[in-house]
Design a protein around this motif. Structure first.
Motif, PDB file in Angstrom:
ATOM      1  N   LYS A   7       5.200   9.004  -7.992  1.00  0.00           N
ATOM      2  CA  LYS A   7       4.266   8.311  -8.891  1.00  0.00           C
ATOM      3  C   LYS A   7       2.909   8.161  -8.206  1.00  0.00           C
ATOM      4  N   ARG A   8       1.864   8.148  -9.032  1.00  0.00           N
ATOM      5  CA  ARG A   8       0.494   7.957  -8.529  1.00  0.00           C
ATOM      6  C   ARG A   8      -0.092   6.715  -9.168  1.00  0.00           C
ATOM      7  N   ILE A   9      -0.677   5.870  -8.348  1.00  0.00           N
ATOM      8  CA  ILE A   9      -1.231   4.606  -8.817  1.00  0.00           C
ATOM      9  C   ILE A   9      -2.651   4.450  -8.276  1.00  0.00           C
ATOM     10  N   ALA A  10      -3.552   4.021  -9.152  1.00  0.00           N
ATOM     11  CA  ALA A  10      -4.931   3.724  -8.756  1.00  0.00           C
ATOM     12  C   ALA A  10      -5.094   2.219  -8.645  1.00  0.00           C
ATOM     13  N   ILE A  11      -5.812   1.787  -7.616  1.00  0.00           N
ATOM     14  CA  ILE A  11      -6.240   0.395  -7.498  1.00  0.00           C
ATOM     15  C   ILE A  11      -7.752   0.422  -7.625  1.00  0.00           C
ATOM     16  N   LEU A  12      -8.274  -0.144  -8.707  1.00  0.00           N
ATOM     17  CA  LEU A  12      -9.718  -0.170  -8.946  1.00  0.00           C
ATOM     18  C   LEU A  12     -10.294  -1.469  -8.402  1.00  0.00           C
ATOM     19  N   ALA A  13     -11.259  -1.357  -7.509  1.00  0.00           N
ATOM     20  CA  ALA A  13     -11.864  -2.549  -6.903  1.00  0.00           C
ATOM     21  C   ALA A  13     -13.260  -2.226  -6.406  1.00  0.00           C
ATOM     22  N   THR A  14     -13.991  -3.282  -6.094  1.00  0.00           N
ATOM     23  CA  THR A  14     -15.287  -3.166  -5.443  1.00  0.00           C
ATOM     24  C   THR A  14     -15.410  -4.339  -4.470  1.00  0.00           C
ATOM     25  N   HIS A  15     -16.569  -4.499  -3.880  1.00  0.00           N
ATOM     26  CA  HIS A  15     -16.774  -5.575  -2.911  1.00  0.00           C
ATOM     27  C   HIS A  15     -16.401  -6.932  -3.518  1.00  0.00           C
ATOM     28  N   GLY A  16     -15.764  -7.763  -2.701  1.00  0.00           N
ATOM     29  CA  GLY A  16     -15.419  -9.109  -3.141  1.00  0.00           C
ATOM     30  C   GLY A  16     -14.031  -9.238  -3.735  1.00  0.00           C
ATOM     31  N   PHE A  17     -13.202  -8.186  -3.646  1.00  0.00           N
ATOM     32  CA  PHE A  17     -11.808  -8.313  -4.083  1.00  0.00           C
ATOM     33  C   PHE A  17     -11.114  -9.336  -3.195  1.00  0.00           C
ATOM     34  N   GLU A  18     -10.158 -10.062  -3.751  1.00  0.00           N
ATOM     35  CA  GLU A  18      -9.372 -10.989  -2.935  1.00  0.00           C
ATOM     36  C   GLU A  18      -8.497 -10.150  -2.012  1.00  0.00           C
ATOM     37  N   PRO A  25      -0.372  -5.284  -2.829  1.00  0.00           N
ATOM     38  CA  PRO A  25       0.112  -4.217  -3.716  1.00  0.00           C
ATOM     39  C   PRO A  25      -0.045  -2.820  -3.101  1.00  0.00           C
ATOM     40  N   LEU A  26      -1.135  -2.578  -2.399  1.00  0.00           N
ATOM     41  CA  LEU A  26      -1.342  -1.280  -1.756  1.00  0.00           C
ATOM     42  C   LEU A  26      -0.175  -0.960  -0.825  1.00  0.00           C
ATOM     43  N   LYS A  27       0.186  -1.895   0.038  1.00  0.00           N
ATOM     44  CA  LYS A  27       1.276  -1.681   0.989  1.00  0.00           C
ATOM     45  C   LYS A  27       2.626  -1.570   0.280  1.00  0.00           C
ATOM     46  N   LYS A  28       2.919  -2.505  -0.615  1.00  0.00           N
ATOM     47  CA  LYS A  28       4.231  -2.521  -1.270  1.00  0.00           C
ATOM     48  C   LYS A  28       4.445  -1.275  -2.139  1.00  0.00           C
ATOM     49  N   LEU A  29       3.430  -0.870  -2.868  1.00  0.00           N
ATOM     50  CA  LEU A  29       3.572   0.301  -3.733  1.00  0.00           C
ATOM     51  C   LEU A  29       3.685   1.586  -2.907  1.00  0.00           C
ATOM     52  N   ARG A  30       2.926   1.663  -1.813  1.00  0.00           N
ATOM     53  CA  ARG A  30       3.072   2.821  -0.912  1.00  0.00           C
ATOM     54  C   ARG A  30       4.446   2.817  -0.253  1.00  0.00           C
ATOM     55  N   ASP A  31       4.905   1.654   0.192  1.00  0.00           N
ATOM     56  CA  ASP A  31       6.229   1.560   0.818  1.00  0.00           C
ATOM     57  C   ASP A  31       7.336   1.976  -0.153  1.00  0.00           C
ATOM     58  N   ALA A  32       7.103   1.791  -1.453  1.00  0.00           N
ATOM     59  CA  ALA A  32       8.090   2.189  -2.471  1.00  0.00           C
ATOM     60  C   ALA A  32       8.008   3.677  -2.802  1.00  0.00           C
ATOM     61  N   GLY A  33       7.060   4.388  -2.176  1.00  0.00           N
ATOM     62  CA  GLY A  33       6.983   5.839  -2.343  1.00  0.00           C
ATOM     63  C   GLY A  33       5.847   6.350  -3.201  1.00  0.00           C
ATOM     64  N   ALA A  34       5.037   5.461  -3.762  1.00  0.00           N
ATOM     65  CA  ALA A  34       3.927   5.904  -4.613  1.00  0.00           C
ATOM     66  C   ALA A  34       2.764   6.404  -3.771  1.00  0.00           C
ATOM     67  N   GLN A  35       2.025   7.352  -4.324  1.00  0.00           N
ATOM     68  CA  GLN A  35       0.725   7.706  -3.758  1.00  0.00           C
ATOM     69  C   GLN A  35      -0.262   6.744  -4.400  1.00  0.00           C
ATOM     70  N   VAL A  36      -0.918   5.929  -3.601  1.00  0.00           N
ATOM     71  CA  VAL A  36      -1.828   4.920  -4.122  1.00  0.00           C
ATOM     72  C   VAL A  36      -3.232   5.203  -3.613  1.00  0.00           C
ATOM     73  N   VAL A  58     -11.719  -2.159   3.342  1.00  0.00           N
ATOM     74  CA  VAL A  58     -10.643  -1.268   2.929  1.00  0.00           C
ATOM     75  C   VAL A  58     -11.286   0.072   2.603  1.00  0.00           C
ATOM     76  N   ALA A  59     -10.670   1.135   3.075  1.00  0.00           N
ATOM     77  CA  ALA A  59     -11.204   2.477   2.819  1.00  0.00           C
ATOM     78  C   ALA A  59     -11.048   2.850   1.350  1.00  0.00           C
ATOM     79  N   VAL A  60     -12.080   3.465   0.800  1.00  0.00           N
ATOM     80  CA  VAL A  60     -12.048   3.982  -0.569  1.00  0.00           C
ATOM     81  C   VAL A  60     -11.499   5.405  -0.508  1.00  0.00           C
ATOM     82  N   ASP A  61     -10.449   5.664  -1.290  1.00  0.00           N
ATOM     83  CA  ASP A  61      -9.851   7.002  -1.322  1.00  0.00           C
ATOM     84  C   ASP A  61     -10.552   7.923  -2.311  1.00  0.00           C
ATOM     85  N   ARG A  62     -11.060   7.337  -3.392  1.00  0.00           N
ATOM     86  CA  ARG A  62     -11.678   8.154  -4.426  1.00  0.00           C
ATOM     87  C   ARG A  62     -12.796   7.357  -5.081  1.00  0.00           C
ATOM     88  N   LYS A  63     -13.934   7.987  -5.209  1.00  0.00           N
ATOM     89  CA  LYS A  63     -15.057   7.378  -5.912  1.00  0.00           C
ATOM     90  C   LYS A  63     -14.752   7.378  -7.405  1.00  0.00           C
TER      91      LYS A  63
END
Length: 187
Positions: A7-18, A25-36, A58-63
């Motif tokens: 599965k592929r999951i996007a996390i949309l964020a910008t500066h000031g995310f909690e 979610p990034l860690k847990k979803l990746r640990d479950a096997g998703a490409q995030v 946090v590094a941005v993977d995709r603009k």
């Protein structure tokens, strides 16, 4: 948590995310096997907010301009006050979110991030929750508001605060594994 292999999951964020609302979610979803992929309007890094002060990068993977909803199975929207407030004034971010909704894909929003579901019109008629200070905003947008840790309505997953992130991530995995929500439409 259910497996998310393939599965592929996007996390949309910008500066000031909690900080925790993106990193957990990034860690847990990746640990479950998703490409995030962390998707942001800007390339490079985005900086979080950690409770009462600026957090880490946090590094941005995709603009955002190079991302497409078609490439993903789900979208996660972290909260914090700054992040969703900035994104709800960004037409490209709103179009990205609307594309997930149009394709009946899972959209998950935590804390203040349901502001983005209000701005896109997705909140109307939905069972939702959010941080206590935005529940009136949700109700005014036509959502059916619940004071529960996590609320799911046909692939729309909302959570009220960072203390509920384990249950939030579990529900994301469950909804992604159910697939597209063909019956989803606002009440």
């Amino acid at each position: 948590m259910q497996s998310l292999d393939g599965k592929r999951i996007a996390i949309l964020a910008t500066h000031g995310f909690e900080q925790s609302e993106l990193e957990v979610p990034l860690k847990k979803l990746r640990d479950a096997g998703a490409q995030v992929d962390v998707v942001a309007p800007e390339a490079g890094e985005i900086r979080g907010w950690d409770k009462k002060d600026w957090g880490g990068p946090v590094a941005v993977d995709r603009k955002l301009s190079e991302a497409s909803a078609e490439a993903y199975d789900a979208l996660v929207l972290p909260g914090g006050q700054i992040n969703p407030d900035l994104l709800r004034t960004d037409p490209a971010a709103l179009d990205f979110i609307r594309a997930f909704d149009a394709q009946k894909k899972v959209i998950a929003a935590v804390c203040h991030a349901p502001w983005l579901l209000i701005e896109t019109g997705i909140a109307r008629g939905r069972n939702m929750t959010g941080y206590k200070s935005i529940r009136t905003d949700l109700a005014n947008a036509g959502a059916k508001v619940h004071d529960e840790p996590v609320v799911v309505d046909q692939g729309i997953v909302t959570s009220r605060n960072p203390g509920d992130l384990d249950a939030f991530c579990d529900k994301i995995a469950e909804e992604v594994n159910e697939g597209r929500h063909r019956q989803r439409q606002a009440a």
